[in-house]
Design a protein around this motif. Sequence first.
Motif, PDB file in Angstrom:
ATOM      1  N   ILE A  25       0.835  -1.209   0.000  1.00 43.08           N
ATOM      2  CA  ILE A  25       0.000   0.000   0.000  1.00 43.08           C
ATOM      3  C   ILE A  25       0.866   1.254   0.000  1.00 43.08           C
ATOM      4  O   ILE A  25       0.624   2.196  -0.766  1.00 43.08           O
ATOM      5  CB  ILE A  25      -0.944   0.000   1.216  1.00 43.08           C
ATOM      6  N   LEU A  26       1.900   1.275   0.833  1.00 43.70           N
ATOM      7  CA  LEU A  26       2.763   2.454   0.925  1.00 43.70           C
ATOM      8  C   LEU A  26       3.522   2.705  -0.376  1.00 43.70           C
ATOM      9  O   LEU A  26       3.668   3.859  -0.799  1.00 43.70           O
ATOM     10  CB  LEU A  26       3.751   2.282   2.084  1.00 43.70           C
ATOM     11  N   ILE A  27       3.994   1.647  -1.008  1.00 41.71           N
ATOM     12  CA  ILE A  27       4.707   1.796  -2.282  1.00 41.71           C
ATOM     13  C   ILE A  27       3.790   2.418  -3.326  1.00 41.71           C
ATOM     14  O   ILE A  27       4.177   3.359  -4.039  1.00 41.71           O
ATOM     15  CB  ILE A  27       5.240   0.428  -2.766  1.00 41.71           C
ATOM     16  N   ASN A  28       2.574   1.922  -3.420  1.00 36.60           N
ATOM     17  CA  ASN A  28       1.645   2.441  -4.426  1.00 36.60           C
ATOM     18  C   ASN A  28       1.210   3.864  -4.124  1.00 36.60           C
ATOM     19  O   ASN A  28       1.082   4.686  -5.047  1.00 36.60           O
ATOM     20  CB  ASN A  28       0.434   1.514  -4.527  1.00 36.60           C
ATOM     21  N   LEU A  29       1.008   4.187  -2.862  1.00 41.54           N
ATOM     22  CA  LEU A  29       0.661   5.564  -2.496  1.00 41.54           C
ATOM     23  C   LEU A  29       1.807   6.524  -2.814  1.00 41.54           C
ATOM     24  O   LEU A  29       1.587   7.646  -3.277  1.00 41.54           O
ATOM     25  CB  LEU A  29       0.312   5.637  -1.002  1.00 41.54           C
ATOM     26  N   THR A  37      -0.271  10.603 -11.336  1.00 36.88           N
ATOM     27  CA  THR A  37      -1.072   9.934 -12.357  1.00 36.88           C
ATOM     28  C   THR A  37      -0.909   8.427 -12.199  1.00 36.88           C
ATOM     29  O   THR A  37      -0.188   7.952 -11.328  1.00 36.88           O
ATOM     30  CB  THR A  37      -0.637  10.369 -13.768  1.00 36.88           C
ATOM     31  N   ILE A  38      -1.581   7.685 -13.057  1.00 39.46           N
ATOM     32  CA  ILE A  38      -1.427   6.237 -13.085  1.00 39.46           C
ATOM     33  C   ILE A  38      -0.361   5.900 -14.116  1.00 39.46           C
ATOM     34  O   ILE A  38      -0.521   6.208 -15.297  1.00 39.46           O
ATOM     35  CB  ILE A  38      -2.755   5.543 -13.465  1.00 39.46           C
ATOM     36  N   ASN A  39       0.717   5.293 -13.685  1.00 41.64           N
ATOM     37  CA  ASN A  39       1.780   4.935 -14.614  1.00 41.64           C
ATOM     38  C   ASN A  39       1.922   3.423 -14.724  1.00 41.64           C
ATOM     39  O   ASN A  39       1.174   2.658 -14.112  1.00 41.64           O
ATOM     40  CB  ASN A  39       3.107   5.589 -14.206  1.00 41.64           C
ATOM     41  N   LEU A  40       2.896   2.969 -15.498  1.00 44.07           N
ATOM     42  CA  LEU A  40       3.052   1.554 -15.766  1.00 44.07           C
ATOM     43  C   LEU A  40       3.428   0.767 -14.515  1.00 44.07           C
ATOM     44  O   LEU A  40       3.006  -0.382 -14.353  1.00 44.07           O
ATOM     45  CB  LEU A  40       4.109   1.348 -16.860  1.00 44.07           C
ATOM     46  N   PHE A  41       4.183   1.370 -13.620  1.00 44.15           N
ATOM     47  CA  PHE A  41       4.566   0.670 -12.402  1.00 44.15           C
ATOM     48  C   PHE A  41       3.335   0.373 -11.534  1.00 44.15           C
ATOM     49  O   PHE A  41       3.245  -0.689 -10.924  1.00 44.15           O
ATOM     50  CB  PHE A  41       5.591   1.486 -11.604  1.00 44.15           C
ATOM     51  N   LEU A  42       2.403   1.298 -11.502  1.00 47.43           N
ATOM     52  CA  LEU A  42       1.162   1.076 -10.745  1.00 47.43           C
ATOM     53  C   LEU A  42       0.307  -0.007 -11.398  1.00 47.43           C
ATOM     54  O   LEU A  42      -0.316  -0.817 -10.700  1.00 47.43           O
ATOM     55  CB  LEU A  42       0.376   2.373 -10.629  1.00 47.43           C
ATOM     56  N   LEU A  43       0.260  -0.028 -12.717  1.00 45.01           N
ATOM     57  CA  LEU A  43      -0.456  -1.096 -13.404  1.00 45.01           C
ATOM     58  C   LEU A  43       0.202  -2.440 -13.138  1.00 45.01           C
ATOM     59  O   LEU A  43      -0.473  -3.463 -12.961  1.00 45.01           O
ATOM     60  CB  LEU A  43      -0.512  -0.808 -14.906  1.00 45.01           C
ATOM     61  N   PHE A  44       1.526  -2.443 -13.112  1.00 45.57           N
ATOM     62  CA  PHE A  44       2.267  -3.665 -12.787  1.00 45.57           C
ATOM     63  C   PHE A  44       1.960  -4.121 -11.362  1.00 45.57           C
ATOM     64  O   PHE A  44       1.746  -5.308 -11.105  1.00 45.57           O
ATOM     65  CB  PHE A  44       3.764  -3.412 -12.954  1.00 45.57           C
ATOM     66  N   GLN A  93       8.992  -7.006  -3.484  1.00 44.49           N
ATOM     67  CA  GLN A  93       8.389  -5.675  -3.444  1.00 44.49           C
ATOM     68  C   GLN A  93       9.433  -4.605  -3.146  1.00 44.49           C
ATOM     69  O   GLN A  93       9.442  -3.534  -3.768  1.00 44.49           O
ATOM     70  CB  GLN A  93       7.271  -5.620  -2.397  1.00 44.49           C
ATOM     71  N   ILE A  94      10.307  -4.882  -2.215  1.00 39.51           N
ATOM     72  CA  ILE A  94      11.328  -3.898  -1.839  1.00 39.51           C
ATOM     73  C   ILE A  94      12.261  -3.599  -3.003  1.00 39.51           C
ATOM     74  O   ILE A  94      12.517  -2.432  -3.343  1.00 39.51           O
ATOM     75  CB  ILE A  94      12.127  -4.382  -0.616  1.00 39.51           C
ATOM     76  N   PHE A  95      12.764  -4.641  -3.661  1.00 40.89           N
ATOM     77  CA  PHE A  95      13.766  -4.413  -4.708  1.00 40.89           C
ATOM     78  C   PHE A  95      13.147  -3.989  -6.034  1.00 40.89           C
ATOM     79  O   PHE A  95      13.816  -3.328  -6.845  1.00 40.89           O
ATOM     80  CB  PHE A  95      14.646  -5.653  -4.866  1.00 40.89           C
ATOM     81  N   LEU A  96      11.896  -4.333  -6.280  1.00 39.14           N
ATOM     82  CA  LEU A  96      11.200  -3.756  -7.433  1.00 39.14           C
ATOM     83  C   LEU A  96      11.082  -2.248  -7.258  1.00 39.14           C
ATOM     84  O   LEU A  96      11.326  -1.471  -8.194  1.00 39.14           O
ATOM     85  CB  LEU A  96       9.804  -4.378  -7.572  1.00 39.14           C
ATOM     86  N   PHE A  97      10.732  -1.834  -6.043  1.00 35.73           N
ATOM     87  CA  PHE A  97      10.575  -0.408  -5.744  1.00 35.73           C
ATOM     88  C   PHE A  97      11.918   0.312  -5.762  1.00 35.73           C
ATOM     89  O   PHE A  97      12.044   1.397  -6.347  1.00 35.73           O
ATOM     90  CB  PHE A  97       9.911  -0.257  -4.370  1.00 35.73           C
ATOM     91  N   ILE A 378      11.079  -0.754 -16.030  1.00 35.73           N
ATOM     92  CA  ILE A 378       9.738  -0.164 -16.106  1.00 35.73           C
ATOM     93  C   ILE A 378       9.843   1.364 -16.078  1.00 35.73           C
ATOM     94  O   ILE A 378       9.181   2.063 -16.855  1.00 35.73           O
ATOM     95  CB  ILE A 378       8.855  -0.680 -14.957  1.00 35.73           C
ATOM     96  N   TYR A 379      10.696   1.886 -15.203  1.00 40.19           N
ATOM     97  CA  TYR A 379      10.862   3.341 -15.108  1.00 40.19           C
ATOM     98  C   TYR A 379      11.493   3.906 -16.385  1.00 40.19           C
ATOM     99  O   TYR A 379      11.019   4.906 -16.940  1.00 40.19           O
ATOM    100  CB  TYR A 379      11.737   3.686 -13.906  1.00 40.19           C
ATOM    101  N   LEU A 380      12.576   3.292 -16.856  1.00 41.83           N
ATOM    102  CA  LEU A 380      13.284   3.806 -18.025  1.00 41.83           C
ATOM    103  C   LEU A 380      12.420   3.735 -19.274  1.00 41.83           C
ATOM    104  O   LEU A 380      12.496   4.616 -20.146  1.00 41.83           O
ATOM    105  CB  LEU A 380      14.582   3.021 -18.231  1.00 41.83           C
TER     106      LEU A 380
END
Length: 444
Positions: A25-29, A37-44, A93-97, A378-380
Amino acid sequence: MSSFFTLFQIIEIKYYAYFLCCITILINLFIVYKSKTINLFLLFQSSLCFFILNRIFFDIFYSNRILQYGTFGRGELSVDTKYELILYLIIAQIFLFVGYISSNLFKLNNLEEDKKDYNLLIYGLIVFFISAPIYFYKSYLKYQVVMKSGYLSIHTGIETAIEYPIWTFGVGILLEAAFCFIIASRPSFKIFFLVFIIFFSLKYFDSMRGQRVLVAIPIVFFVWYVIKNHLMKFNLKSIILCFLSFIISIYIFTNVRNIKSLDQINLNNISLAKSTNFLYGQSVSILVLGYMIEFKNEFRNDDYPYILHKAYMLFNEWEGQSQKTIDTLNSLSDELAYFLNKNLYLKGRGIGSSFLGDFYDLGFWGYIFSCFITGMLIYLFEKYYSSFKIIRLLSFYFVGQTLWMARAETFYFFKNIIFLILIYLFAKLFIIFTKNTKLNFNNW
């Protein structure tokens, strides 16, 4: 490493489940706050929750035990496995973020938005409208066979035995390549919307055989594309509507794929309890990593890494869930299902796959590194989407891959991407040789 995970068992497992829920929840917030906005990481992240974490979240609120149900003829996971599984999910979750937010270190200066390419647009439209009716006809042939034989016939290889007309060969790749050409050309919204409606309708019909990925990916891609190119502000109502459409579509196709005729569909059977069970059942992919941990001493990979399976498939054909497939290929979804229950596997049933299973196969440090790189890519991708034509060309597959990797192989669209690049190179050569003629639409 096992002693490392054993140390954590001094705390009750439900508290680790709470922690996993909180950091998700904290990562997505945080991402919503930073990106506005809604980006690809949030969709992922939505896909990750829907196909993997959903089961733990449901257990937190509705069950006395975490991960109490098994599947595929196997019982409940052991307590040790549950601890290790949740810790691996927390690490992911930690290392994806971390990979995602650390990508700010990569900067390319003096980049401008790429211009419209009318060659890609016109040639893309020509190929698209030629291949569309052919694609529909080929889908209809598949639909007839699957409706007679049932959804599981897809996995037993019955579609590969259909004798298609020669003029339908490769039409699926051509249709998708044309769609990708149009995306790369920077079309107007009206052109994009018209093409998308036709593309989505074709995929919708094709997905009636039961392959929900065919309709789920276009829906999510449409949401991402419109937000990325036409909506600058966060529109919560639109996103909720699209998310509900995505869930409802998957719900419908999950039910349709288990019938043999449309007469068997009964909308009166839909209930809150069945809908809850549906959502819970969609997160069966968590058991891919769970069973790999549970049977790590018996289920060993002595061949090439599972993550390379799609590259190997460039030179080999998948012939359904059969003994030949097990003997010749090294797919995680096939190998794990065969190991868990040989009889069910040969009848066409399976447990699916997941990028987390592919990463786990690379070892502990390989798992961490792969999660980190995934977040970074995903970010790049989004950062340089507007600057490089090749990134826009691959965007449909990249977004689709990012969505579906929680449920399937890490490089699910690898073969499609290779064919797309080859078609693109051929098109570029043609455009170069005709640059001084009327066939070069950038000169008009």
